[in-house]
Write a protein that holds these residues in place. Structure first.
Motif, PDB file in Angstrom:
ATOM      1  N   THR A  43      50.718  31.633  41.631  1.00 36.62           N
ATOM      2  CA  THR A  43      49.763  32.463  41.650  1.00 36.62           C
ATOM      3  C   THR A  43      50.077  33.832  41.956  1.00 36.62           C
ATOM      4  O   THR A  43      50.873  34.091  42.868  1.00 36.62           O
ATOM      5  CB  THR A  43      48.718  31.940  42.557  1.00 36.62           C
ATOM      6  OG1 THR A  43      48.157  30.868  42.205  1.00 36.62           O
ATOM      7  CG2 THR A  43      47.374  33.130  42.272  1.00 36.62           C
ATOM      8  N   LYS A  45      49.509  38.283  42.009  1.00 42.31           N
ATOM      9  CA  LYS A  45      48.666  39.362  42.110  1.00 42.31           C
ATOM     10  C   LYS A  45      49.081  40.718  41.468  1.00 42.31           C
ATOM     11  O   LYS A  45      50.384  40.949  41.995  1.00 42.31           O
ATOM     12  CB  LYS A  45      48.069  39.716  43.551  1.00 42.31           C
ATOM     13  CG  LYS A  45      47.182  40.784  43.855  1.00 42.31           C
ATOM     14  CD  LYS A  45      46.924  40.939  45.304  1.00 42.31           C
ATOM     15  CE  LYS A  45      46.428  42.224  45.794  1.00 42.31           C
ATOM     16  NZ  LYS A  45      46.126  42.380  47.182  1.00 42.31           N
ATOM     17  N   GLU A  57      42.856  45.456  40.037  1.00 43.31           N
ATOM     18  CA  GLU A  57      43.624  44.194  40.521  1.00 43.31           C
ATOM     19  C   GLU A  57      43.599  43.304  39.558  1.00 43.31           C
ATOM     20  O   GLU A  57      42.354  42.990  39.066  1.00 43.31           O
ATOM     21  CB  GLU A  57      43.220  43.941  42.051  1.00 43.31           C
ATOM     22  CG  GLU A  57      43.943  42.860  42.355  1.00 43.31           C
ATOM     23  CD  GLU A  57      43.562  42.672  43.593  1.00 43.31           C
ATOM     24  OE1 GLU A  57      43.000  41.297  43.895  1.00 43.31           O
ATOM     25  OE2 GLU A  57      43.732  43.294  44.679  1.00 43.31           O
ATOM     26  N   ARG A  58      44.504  42.607  39.212  1.00 46.55           N
ATOM     27  CA  ARG A  58      44.497  41.247  38.476  1.00 46.55           C
ATOM     28  C   ARG A  58      45.074  39.978  39.292  1.00 46.55           C
ATOM     29  O   ARG A  58      46.082  40.363  39.915  1.00 46.55           O
ATOM     30  CB  ARG A  58      45.156  41.299  36.919  1.00 46.55           C
ATOM     31  CG  ARG A  58      44.940  42.863  36.301  1.00 46.55           C
ATOM     32  CD  ARG A  58      43.549  42.610  35.439  1.00 46.55           C
ATOM     33  NE  ARG A  58      43.544  43.583  34.293  1.00 46.55           N
ATOM     34  CZ  ARG A  58      42.433  44.373  34.513  1.00 46.55           C
ATOM     35  NH1 ARG A  58      41.894  44.405  35.691  1.00 46.55           N
ATOM     36  NH2 ARG A  58      42.078  45.337  33.667  1.00 46.55           N
ATOM     37  N   LYS A  59      44.632  38.911  38.852  1.00 50.56           N
ATOM     38  CA  LYS A  59      45.178  37.822  39.324  1.00 50.56           C
ATOM     39  C   LYS A  59      45.759  36.755  38.468  1.00 50.56           C
ATOM     40  O   LYS A  59      44.857  36.709  37.392  1.00 50.56           O
ATOM     41  CB  LYS A  59      44.163  36.987  40.320  1.00 50.56           C
ATOM     42  CG  LYS A  59      44.044  37.744  41.516  1.00 50.56           C
ATOM     43  CD  LYS A  59      43.589  36.983  42.613  1.00 50.56           C
ATOM     44  CE  LYS A  59      43.025  37.828  44.007  1.00 50.56           C
ATOM     45  NZ  LYS A  59      42.396  37.317  44.836  1.00 50.56           N
ATOM     46  N   ILE A  75      43.042  35.109  35.928  1.00 46.00           N
ATOM     47  CA  ILE A  75      42.054  34.073  36.613  1.00 46.00           C
ATOM     48  C   ILE A  75      41.112  34.967  37.153  1.00 46.00           C
ATOM     49  O   ILE A  75      39.965  34.546  37.521  1.00 46.00           O
ATOM     50  CB  ILE A  75      42.808  32.842  37.695  1.00 46.00           C
ATOM     51  CG1 ILE A  75      43.587  33.792  38.635  1.00 46.00           C
ATOM     52  CG2 ILE A  75      43.409  31.964  37.070  1.00 46.00           C
ATOM     53  CD1 ILE A  75      44.206  32.954  39.651  1.00 46.00           C
ATOM     54  N   ALA A  76      41.416  36.159  37.489  1.00 41.75           N
ATOM     55  CA  ALA A  76      40.587  37.427  37.806  1.00 41.75           C
ATOM     56  C   ALA A  76      41.136  38.711  37.308  1.00 41.75           C
ATOM     57  O   ALA A  76      42.037  38.843  37.248  1.00 41.75           O
ATOM     58  CB  ALA A  76      40.616  37.337  39.293  1.00 41.75           C
ATOM     59  N   PRO A  77      39.905  39.545  37.084  1.00 44.02           N
ATOM     60  CA  PRO A  77      38.680  39.568  37.256  1.00 44.02           C
ATOM     61  C   PRO A  77      38.079  38.599  35.887  1.00 44.02           C
ATOM     62  O   PRO A  77      38.764  38.320  35.111  1.00 44.02           O
ATOM     63  CB  PRO A  77      38.167  40.998  37.239  1.00 44.02           C
ATOM     64  CG  PRO A  77      39.307  41.431  36.401  1.00 44.02           C
ATOM     65  CD  PRO A  77      40.475  40.857  36.668  1.00 44.02           C
ATOM     66  N   ALA A  78      36.740  38.758  36.167  1.00 43.54           N
ATOM     67  CA  ALA A  78      36.077  37.752  35.037  1.00 43.54           C
ATOM     68  C   ALA A  78      36.305  38.179  33.389  1.00 43.54           C
ATOM     69  O   ALA A  78      36.290  37.235  32.808  1.00 43.54           O
ATOM     70  CB  ALA A  78      34.448  37.498  35.361  1.00 43.54           C
ATOM     71  N   ASP A  79      36.298  39.442  33.428  1.00 46.46           N
ATOM     72  CA  ASP A  79      36.540  39.757  32.024  1.00 46.46           C
ATOM     73  C   ASP A  79      38.044  39.542  31.338  1.00 46.46           C
ATOM     74  O   ASP A  79      38.074  40.029  30.451  1.00 46.46           O
ATOM     75  CB  ASP A  79      36.088  41.394  31.885  1.00 46.46           C
ATOM     76  CG  ASP A  79      36.961  42.092  32.467  1.00 46.46           C
ATOM     77  OD1 ASP A  79      37.599  41.661  33.549  1.00 46.46           O
ATOM     78  OD2 ASP A  79      36.988  43.505  32.059  1.00 46.46           O
ATOM     79  N   GLN A  80      38.727  39.165  32.297  1.00 47.12           N
ATOM     80  CA  GLN A  80      40.181  39.063  31.822  1.00 47.12           C
ATOM     81  C   GLN A  80      40.524  37.516  31.812  1.00 47.12           C
ATOM     82  O   GLN A  80      41.617  37.038  31.516  1.00 47.12           O
ATOM     83  CB  GLN A  80      41.197  39.632  32.842  1.00 47.12           C
ATOM     84  CG  GLN A  80      40.959  41.276  33.089  1.00 47.12           C
ATOM     85  CD  GLN A  80      41.392  41.823  31.745  1.00 47.12           C
ATOM     86  OE1 GLN A  80      42.535  41.578  31.123  1.00 47.12           O
ATOM     87  NE2 GLN A  80      40.469  42.965  31.439  1.00 47.12           N
ATOM     88  N   LYS A  81      39.694  36.787  32.073  1.00 49.61           N
ATOM     89  CA  LYS A  81      40.008  35.347  32.084  1.00 49.61           C
ATOM     90  C   LYS A  81      40.394  34.675  30.884  1.00 49.61           C
ATOM     91  O   LYS A  81      40.840  33.563  30.855  1.00 49.61           O
ATOM     92  CB  LYS A  81      38.776  34.443  32.871  1.00 49.61           C
ATOM     93  CG  LYS A  81      38.596  34.558  34.190  1.00 49.61           C
ATOM     94  CD  LYS A  81      37.647  33.642  34.745  1.00 49.61           C
ATOM     95  CE  LYS A  81      37.563  33.583  36.267  1.00 49.61           C
ATOM     96  NZ  LYS A  81      36.689  32.456  37.005  1.00 49.61           N
TER      97      LYS A  81
END
Length: 91
Positions: A43, A45, A57-59, A75-81
């Motif tokens: 995982t 960041k 920030e992106r995960k 996996i984050a933020p929601a709009d990038q999933k």
């Protein structure tokens, strides 16, 4: 005494040059270590900073199956999933 130190320095320099590795050898060894496990999961960041200093920030999750299949999905933020990258093969 100065001659002994001079001789010691010369010997150390010669031995150091004989043991030196070129960049390709170092990268090949590092690649062998990093890719040694057949299956991996990590995982990550990522912090993106624009020229104005704004941060985003992106995960992401990285998965590897064997030596041929790799995928990285956000996996984050929601709009990038929905975004992911897939790599097949070693080329």
């Amino acid at each position: 005494m100065v001659r002994i130190y001079s001789l010691l320095v010369v010997v150390l320099l010669l031995v150091g040059n004989l043991l030196a590795q070129n960049a390709q050898e170092i990268v090949a060894k590092a690649d062998a270590v990093v890719n040694a496990p057949k299956d991996q999961k990590a995982t990550m960041k990522m912090v993106l900073i624009d020229k104005n200093g704004n941060k985003k920030e992106r995960k992401a999750e990285f998965l590897q199956k064997g030596n041929e299949k790799r995928i990285m999905r956000f996996i984050a933020p929601a709009d990038q999933k929905a975004l992911f990258y897939r790599c097949l093969g070693r080329g």
